[in-house]
Write a protein that holds these residues in place. Structure first.
Motif, PDB file in Angstrom:
ATOM      1  N   GLU A  55       0.679  -1.343   0.032  1.00 20.60           N
ATOM      2  CA  GLU A  55      -0.066   0.049  -0.171  1.00 20.60           C
ATOM      3  C   GLU A  55       0.786   1.370  -0.078  1.00 20.60           C
ATOM      4  N   VAL A  56       2.132   1.156   0.833  1.00 24.25           N
ATOM      5  CA  VAL A  56       2.782   2.540   0.856  1.00 24.25           C
ATOM      6  C   VAL A  56       3.437   2.611  -0.380  1.00 24.25           C
ATOM      7  N   ILE A  57       3.759   1.785  -0.943  1.00 26.98           N
ATOM      8  CA  ILE A  57       4.378   1.690  -2.432  1.00 26.98           C
ATOM      9  C   ILE A  57       3.610   2.417  -3.370  1.00 26.98           C
ATOM     10  N   TYR A  58       2.460   1.812  -3.463  1.00 27.27           N
ATOM     11  CA  TYR A  58       1.384   2.272  -4.429  1.00 27.27           C
ATOM     12  C   TYR A  58       1.335   3.724  -4.058  1.00 27.27           C
ATOM     13  N   HIS A  59       0.749   4.066  -2.861  1.00 26.47           N
ATOM     14  CA  HIS A  59       0.507   5.419  -2.566  1.00 26.47           C
ATOM     15  C   HIS A  59       1.582   6.185  -2.805  1.00 26.47           C
ATOM     16  N   ILE A  60       2.723   6.195  -2.639  1.00 26.16           N
ATOM     17  CA  ILE A  60       3.705   6.988  -3.008  1.00 26.16           C
ATOM     18  C   ILE A  60       4.038   7.246  -4.359  1.00 26.16           C
ATOM     19  N   GLU A  61       3.791   6.163  -5.326  1.00 31.17           N
ATOM     20  CA  GLU A  61       4.204   6.225  -6.515  1.00 31.17           C
ATOM     21  C   GLU A  61       2.846   7.092  -7.324  1.00 31.17           C
ATOM     22  N   ASN A  62       1.811   6.806  -6.768  1.00 33.56           N
ATOM     23  CA  ASN A  62       0.591   7.459  -7.425  1.00 33.56           C
ATOM     24  C   ASN A  62      -0.060   8.862  -6.668  1.00 33.56           C
ATOM     25  N   PHE A  63       0.333   9.040  -5.403  1.00 33.12           N
ATOM     26  CA  PHE A  63      -0.253  10.406  -4.933  1.00 33.12           C
ATOM     27  C   PHE A  63       0.962  11.212  -4.100  1.00 33.12           C
ATOM     28  N   GLU A  64       1.779  10.662  -3.829  1.00 35.09           N
ATOM     29  CA  GLU A  64       2.771  11.411  -3.078  1.00 35.09           C
ATOM     30  C   GLU A  64       4.295  11.100  -3.370  1.00 35.09           C
ATOM     31  N   GLN A  65       4.541  11.334  -4.716  1.00 37.13           N
ATOM     32  CA  GLN A  65       5.935  11.012  -5.150  1.00 37.13           C
ATOM     33  C   GLN A  65       6.971  11.630  -4.267  1.00 37.13           C
ATOM     34  N   ASN A  66       6.824  12.581  -3.573  1.00 41.43           N
ATOM     35  CA  ASN A  66       7.893  13.157  -2.861  1.00 41.43           C
ATOM     36  C   ASN A  66       7.913  12.527  -1.355  1.00 41.43           C
ATOM     37  N   ALA A  67       7.306  11.794  -1.096  1.00 43.48           N
ATOM     38  CA  ALA A  67       7.372  11.073   0.124  1.00 43.48           C
ATOM     39  C   ALA A  67       8.483  10.035   0.435  1.00 43.48           C
ATOM     40  N   ILE A  68       8.628   9.798   1.428  1.00 42.54           N
ATOM     41  CA  ILE A  68       9.707   8.746   1.666  1.00 42.54           C
ATOM     42  C   ILE A  68       9.136   7.380   2.278  1.00 42.54           C
ATOM     43  N   PHE A  69       9.678   6.142   1.916  1.00 45.12           N
ATOM     44  CA  PHE A  69       9.122   5.024   2.588  1.00 45.12           C
ATOM     45  C   PHE A  69      10.066   4.502   3.703  1.00 45.12           C
ATOM     46  N   ALA A  70       9.849   4.453   4.826  1.00 46.22           N
ATOM     47  CA  ALA A  70      10.970   4.055   5.943  1.00 46.22           C
ATOM     48  C   ALA A  70      10.532   2.647   6.185  1.00 46.22           C
ATOM     49  N   THR A  71      11.404   1.709   5.743  1.00 44.23           N
ATOM     50  CA  THR A  71      11.217   0.345   6.177  1.00 44.23           C
ATOM     51  C   THR A  71      12.647  -0.335   6.170  1.00 44.23           C
ATOM     52  N   ASP A  72      12.654  -1.610   6.873  1.00 44.28           N
ATOM     53  CA  ASP A  72      13.680  -2.618   7.078  1.00 44.28           C
ATOM     54  C   ASP A  72      13.342  -3.893   6.252  1.00 44.28           C
ATOM     55  N   ASP A  73      12.157  -3.792   5.752  1.00 43.82           N
ATOM     56  CA  ASP A  73      12.100  -5.289   5.179  1.00 43.82           C
ATOM     57  C   ASP A  73      12.743  -5.271   3.889  1.00 43.82           C
ATOM     58  N   ARG A  74      13.562  -6.148   3.772  1.00 44.64           N
ATOM     59  CA  ARG A  74      14.541  -6.057   2.570  1.00 44.64           C
ATOM     60  C   ARG A  74      13.811  -6.327   1.165  1.00 44.64           C
ATOM     61  N   PHE A  75      12.810  -6.806   1.236  1.00 43.33           N
ATOM     62  CA  PHE A  75      12.021  -7.127  -0.194  1.00 43.33           C
ATOM     63  C   PHE A  75      11.340  -6.058  -0.440  1.00 43.33           C
ATOM     64  N   ALA A  76      10.712  -5.299   0.665  1.00 44.03           N
ATOM     65  CA  ALA A  76      10.025  -4.036   0.002  1.00 44.03           C
ATOM     66  C   ALA A  76      10.889  -2.843  -0.146  1.00 44.03           C
ATOM     67  N   LEU A  77      12.154  -2.923   0.632  1.00 38.78           N
ATOM     68  CA  LEU A  77      13.344  -1.834   0.246  1.00 38.78           C
ATOM     69  C   LEU A  77      13.727  -1.909  -1.076  1.00 38.78           C
ATOM     70  N   ASP A  78      13.940  -3.059  -1.583  1.00 30.56           N
ATOM     71  CA  ASP A  78      14.631  -3.399  -2.667  1.00 30.56           C
ATOM     72  C   ASP A  78      13.430  -3.014  -3.837  1.00 30.56           C
ATOM     73  N   LEU A  79      12.425  -3.549  -3.697  1.00 34.58           N
ATOM     74  CA  LEU A  79      11.236  -3.205  -4.715  1.00 34.58           C
ATOM     75  C   LEU A  79      11.045  -1.735  -4.956  1.00 34.58           C
ATOM     76  N   ALA A  80      10.719  -1.306  -3.895  1.00 31.91           N
ATOM     77  CA  ALA A  80      10.418   0.258  -3.810  1.00 31.91           C
ATOM     78  C   ALA A  80      11.594   1.264  -4.580  1.00 31.91           C
ATOM     79  N   ARG A  81      12.806   0.680  -4.159  1.00 39.05           N
ATOM     80  CA  ARG A  81      13.677   1.359  -4.521  1.00 39.05           C
ATOM     81  C   ARG A  81      13.921   1.316  -6.133  1.00 39.05           C
ATOM     82  N   ARG A  82      13.860   0.047  -6.695  1.00 38.06           N
ATOM     83  CA  ARG A  82      13.573  -0.258  -8.147  1.00 38.06           C
ATOM     84  C   ARG A  82      12.559   0.187  -8.754  1.00 38.06           C
ATOM     85  N   ARG A  83      11.683   0.765  -8.103  1.00 40.71           N
ATOM     86  CA  ARG A  83      10.534   1.436  -8.696  1.00 40.71           C
ATOM     87  C   ARG A  83      10.664   2.843  -8.616  1.00 40.71           C
TER      88      ARG A  83
END
Length: 179
Positions: A102-130
């Protein structure tokens, strides 16, 4: 000119890391004015109370504000589920990786200037690649050190304490990479 930085969306794991070492006030001092979380992250924290009573500190953290409601349109639900599956979520566990997706989707579509704070390795990698800007606990503590919110080697020692609490944080080989 650098882009304006928006809110910082905290994932359950990162909030839990700081709660585990009794340092949520550090997040509040450094990021409280920009902090955000989603309804699903809030739900995950509440669900975890049974096994980790320290999570109650997160629920009491007024600086996180009201959880953000993520769009429930058919398009949004489909895209979020696709992200959730990319993170390893399966149909049998529909809430697995839902908060991160949800956070990845929301940032991509509604708050492109937001930052995602996570220590989930897979989420971190996917979010950065996106193209989503991210922070993990090591980055947060390095920023807190740079802002004189925490001293050296305390910043590094907090990461080590998170690791000792089996929190799954990335711990650099030497404290100089943090402070």
């Amino acid at each position: 000119m650098s882009p304006v930085v928006g809110r910082i969306y905290f994932d359950t794991c990162t909030l839990s890391n700081f709660a585990a070492v009794d340092h949520l006030p550090l997040l509040e001092r450094s990021y409280g004015h920009r902090a955000a979380w989603t309804e699903t992250i809030h739900w995950e924290v509440k669900k975890g109370l049974r096994v980790a009573p320290k999570l109650a500190d997160i629920l009491a953290a007024r600086w996180l504000g009201d959880p953000v409601e993520i769009s429930s349109s058919v398009k949004a639900v489909t895209e979020i589920n696709n992200i959730r599956r990319a993170l390893g979520g399966v149909n049998a566990s529909p809430a697995e990786h839902l908060g991160e997706a949800e956070v990845i989707y929301h940032i991509e579509n509604f708050e492109q200037n937001a930052i995602f704070a996570t220590d989930d390795r897979f989420a971190l990698d996917l979010a950065r690649r996106r193209g989503v800007r991210c922070l993990e606990s090591v980055d947060i503590l390095a920023e807190c050190y740079a802002m004189a919110e925490v001293r050296c080697p305390e910043a590094y020692e907090l990461l080590c304490r998170m690791g000792d609490a089996d929190r799954g944080v990335r711990i650099p080989a030497h404290h100089s990479e943090v402070c």
